[in-house]
Design an enzyme around this catalytic site. Structure first.
Site, PDB file in Angstrom:
ATOM      1  N   GLU A   1      -4.431  -9.321   3.602  1.00 16.99           N
ATOM      2  CA  GLU A   1      -5.101  -9.064   4.893  1.00 16.99           C
ATOM      3  C   GLU A   1      -6.370  -9.872   5.098  1.00 16.99           C
ATOM      4  O   GLU A   1      -6.681 -10.307   6.201  1.00 16.99           O
ATOM      5  CB  GLU A   1      -5.434  -7.571   5.026  1.00 16.99           C
ATOM      6  CG  GLU A   1      -4.226  -6.664   5.201  1.00 16.99           C
ATOM      7  CD  GLU A   1      -3.616  -6.206   3.891  1.00 16.99           C
ATOM      8  OE1 GLU A   1      -3.881  -6.833   2.827  1.00 16.99           O
ATOM      9  OE2 GLU A   1      -2.859  -5.224   3.915  1.00 16.99           O
TER      10      GLU A   1
ATOM     11  N   GLU B   1       0.834  -1.207   0.000  1.00 15.36           N
ATOM     12  CA  GLU B   1       0.000   0.000   0.000  1.00 15.36           C
ATOM     13  C   GLU B   1       0.870   1.258   0.000  1.00 15.36           C
ATOM     14  O   GLU B   1       0.552   2.233  -0.677  1.00 15.36           O
ATOM     15  CB  GLU B   1      -0.939  -0.006   1.217  1.00 15.36           C
ATOM     16  CG  GLU B   1      -2.018  -1.080   1.100  1.00 15.36           C
ATOM     17  CD  GLU B   1      -2.972  -1.062   2.271  1.00 15.36           C
ATOM     18  OE1 GLU B   1      -2.534  -1.428   3.374  1.00 15.36           O
ATOM     19  OE2 GLU B   1      -4.138  -0.662   2.105  1.00 15.36           O
TER      20      GLU B   1
END
Ligand code: NAD
Length: 735
Positions: free
Chosen positions: A152, A130
């Site tokens: 995740e 990210e």
């Protein structure tokens, strides 16, 4: 300025090379301190007029970063629990502010006015990817070992630092959803083809390539911050959007049955986020992330599938004071179905193996099975032809016991017959060194009774694999009455060496996993006998989160094996131990030759491929059928999870498993117990012992004694205790 986790070197061209290299850690991870330092680096590089741009990379060989330190997220759960005491709103506020830290730090990078390029030299996961997406350029080292992913969702959360907003603004929406809802790994080439990274470079040229991007005039503005920006997959309200969203929602439902709040949140973030300006999208993501972090599912999944799993993999249950074993040679007795698999995973870990069977032909057959498994790898491009030769050179197939001399450990996987096992134990021990450990892969015979065949029962232990060995990640290590710490330590070291997860279980019929699995199947028999349509049984189990329906599972393990286990149990424990209706049910199937998948028929029929298996229509005629409209699917789901969880609670009460982490992780790895619950005990902890006991009492009244809660649970309910509180003393301690 100097940093603890970073070095910053600015070259003659004004490019600052920021190298992330956390001292004392094998892998970089995000911590509060790391975020503070990145924040300071952004400020100082912006303030320094000599800096024209920034290249961000890692100093760790082969890895960029594993992402957020999930133990940090775990501590956030404690914070939530504390804040909740005040009010749910207070908790939400605390979490909202905390989760926003990374989001707005990354936004600061992309709007700082100077170009940032992420030079991804190795594995780049979660928050690290990210961060890279917030950079204006991304270059990845051209190496098959480099993997990029937003994984995740696998631990119950989702990319909450801008991932759900940047990915679908860089690549088409369908690929973005797929990538984030599955957590799949991307190779550098795949990431480039998708449009997630700009360049794939020779590893040695990585930093040069990143610097060249900046020198080439890389604009310090993200595409979505430019006028006229268009979404690569088209807007939500468009023909493309109309084609994508309805099936995307249906697929999510099919795959998760609504059990995974994080997966649902990904779809919501992308859908809602693409309708609004970028920064509003970030805030939407921040809100959903706050919501998901407060779910029981996130708390339990992070604990079991990240924290506990990692602790067990590091050998949490290893007894202290035992030297670590290095393996130079392992013996495997019996080259059949299990033995060949055990030899395969051992050789795959680079350890030489002696694979022994009754005669050369039988041993060679086992080696041929291993060669077949290698061929599968070669076909998938995961092994080269030369690699296969090296692999097979590590496996010696022989009937000669003398070849076992020098083995650090022997794993016995001959027929499930006490006399046969006695014979091979004696012959093997005659040549093994005094230090060697003898491990049996028996699935039903008590280790303490097999240990009687051994001249050194303190070095005798059970190592219970599951089939197929190469795929199943869990191994039960069974302690006999006399098993010593040295044997336990070696067994754990071995299981870790072959990259599987060990749990330590005391000796009992069925150990831990099979006791639970038998309850699962037994409840399915009850339902069949009650006349619940078989399709409802299978579907309800899957809706409850089980990966395989109980009847399909029974077909895989074989119906005649169930029959054998039932008959043996009656013989050993008396007729009351098994419901006679269950014996009648399997007897009737076995009489018809319906032994399971291996016979081409069982609870299912298995027509020639490409036709798919389907439930055997004859099941309907075995018992009077209920009207499906009168069957409550929620009750069926609850029955499956409760009956398994109750067995796990009994196993804890009896002291068979002593550490709740092992019961939870074991249940997910071995038979896929509804992973969103965090495992068998976390399922109970998640709803609270009091609520669980009340639910079990209702089920007991309606469906029978299998739902009787053990005294332990009544006790925990009265005290408001969880398993992790009650058995917490075990956590971190050896068996
Ligand atoms: P299998 O019949 O496929 O293999 C047994 C092998 O042992 C055969 O190759 C046989 O030739 C060999 N053997 C028999 N007697 C021998 C002797 N005296 N000396 C040397 N070799 C001998 O059986 P399997 O399914 O591989 O099971 C092996 C063991 O693993 C059993 O104890 C079983 O309970 C246990 N186990 C099986 C499973 C499973 O799913 N099949 C799972 C866990 C544990």
């Amino acid at each position: 300025m100097s940093y603890k986790n970073f070095s910053v070197e600015t070259d003659a061209d004004g490019i600052a090379l920021v190298t992330w290299d956390m001292p004392g850690k094998s892998m970089n991870v995000f911590t509060q301190e790391v975020m503070d330092e990145i924040d300071a680096i952004v400020d100082s590089t912006v303030a320094d007029a000599a800096v024209k741009g920034v290249v961000f990379t890692s100093g760790k060989k082969g890895s960029f970063s594993g992402g957020a330190d999930l133990t940090m997220i775990n501590s956030m759960f404690e914070l939530i629990a504390d804040a909740k005491v005040k009010s749910p709103e207070a908790a939400a506020k605390v979490v909202f502010d905390r989760v926003g830290r990374m989001t707005w730090l990354y936004r600061k990078i992309e709007t700082c006015g100077k170009p940032w390029v992420s030079a991804i030299n190795g594995v780049c996961m979660g928050g690290a990817l990210e961060l890279s997406l917030a950079c204006h350029g991304r270059v990845v080292a051209d190496d098959d070992k480099v993997k990029l992913a937003l994984p995740e969702v696998k631990v119950g959360i989702f990319p909450g630092a801008g991932g759900t907003q940047r990915v679908p603004r860089l690549i088409n929406t369908q690929d973005a959803l797929q990538m984030m809802t599955t957590g799949q790994n991307l190779s550098p080439k795949r990431a480039k083809a998708l449009g997630l990274v700009h360049e794939v470079a020779e590893p040695a040229r990585l930093i040069d390539a990143a610097k060249t991007m900046i020198k080439g005039g890389l604009k310090p503005v993200q595409p979505w911050d430019e006028k006229g920006y268009k979404l690569p997959g088209g807007p939500v309200y468009s023909a493309a959007g109309a084609n994508l969203w309805p099936p995307a929602i249906a697929i999510l439902r099919r795959e998760t049955f609504g059990n995974y709040p994080a997966a649902t949140a990904i779809l919501k973030c992308v859908y809602e986020g693409l309708l609004v300006p970028f920064e509003t999208g970030l805030r939407i993501e921040q809100r959903y992330f706050t919501e998901v972090l407060q779910t029981t599912e996130a708390r339990m999944m992070v604990r079991s599938l990240f924290v506990s799993l990692q602790e067990l993999n590091k050998g949490a249950r290893r007894p202290a004071g035992q030297a670590e074993s290095k393996f130079s040679k392992i013996g495997v007795l019996g080259a059949g179905f299990m033995g060949a698999g055990i030899a395969y995973v051992t050789a795959a870990a680079g350890i030489p193996v002696v694979l022994l069977d009754r005669d050369q032909e039988a041993a060679d057959k086992g080696k041929a099975t291993i060669a077949g498994l290698c061929d599968d790898e070669v076909k998938k491009g995961r092994m080269t032809a030369a690699g296969k030769e090296d692999f097979l050179a590590r496996v010696t197939a022989t009937p000669d016991y003398a070849a076992l001399a020098g083995c650090d450990m022997v794993v016995e996987a001959v027929f499930e017959d006490s006399a046969v096992k006695k014979g091979v134990t004696e012959k093997a021990e005659a040549v093994l060194g005094a230090d060697s450990v003898f491990a049996s892969n028996t699935s039903t015979i008590p280790i303490s009774s097999l240990a009687k065949n051994s001249v050194r029962p303190d070095r005798f232990i059970g190592i219970h694999f599951f089939s197929p060995v190469q795929k199943m990640m869990l191994v039960e290590i069974i302690l006999g009455k006399e098993t010593g710490d040295a044997a336990l330590a070696r067994a754990i070291d071995y299981v870790r060496a072959i990259k599987k997860t060990p749990i330590v279980v005391n000796d009992t019929r069925g150990f831990y996993v099979n006791r639970c699995v038998l309850q699962y199947m037994s409840e399915a028999y009850n339902m069949l006998i009650e006349g619940v349509p078989a399709a409802m049984i299978e579907n309800a189990a899957k809706m409850a989160g089980m990966p395989v329906g109980p009847l399909a599972l029974n077909d895989e393990t074989a119906v005649d094996l169930s029959q054998k286990i039932m008959k043996q149990t009656v013989k050993d424990l008396g007729p009351a131990a098994i419901d006679p209706r269950h014996i009648d049910l399997v007897d009737r199937l076995v009489e018809k030759g319906r032994l399971g998948r291996k016979a081409g028929k069982g609870f299912y029929d298995y027509p020639e491929k490409p036709a798919k298996k389907h439930l055997w229509p004859g099941l309907k005629d075995m018992y009077p059928q209920q009207d499906p409209d009168t069957v409550n699917v929620e009750t069926l789901k609850r029955r499956f999870l409760a009956t398994i969880a109750l067995e796990a609670a009994r196993v804890m009460e009896e002291g068979i498993v002593t550490d709740p982490r092992e019961a939870d992780v074991g249940s997910i790895l071995a038979f896929g117990f509804a992973p969103y619950t965090g495992g068998t005990l976390s399922y109970i902890d998640g709803m609270g012992a009091k609520a669980f006991v009340a639910m079990a009492a209702n089920l007991e009244k309606a469906y029978g004694a299998q739902f009787k809660a053990p005294k332990l649970l009544h006790d925990m309910a009265a005290r408001g205790e969880t398993f992790y509180q009650r058995f917490g003393a075990q956590v971190g301690k050896a068996a």
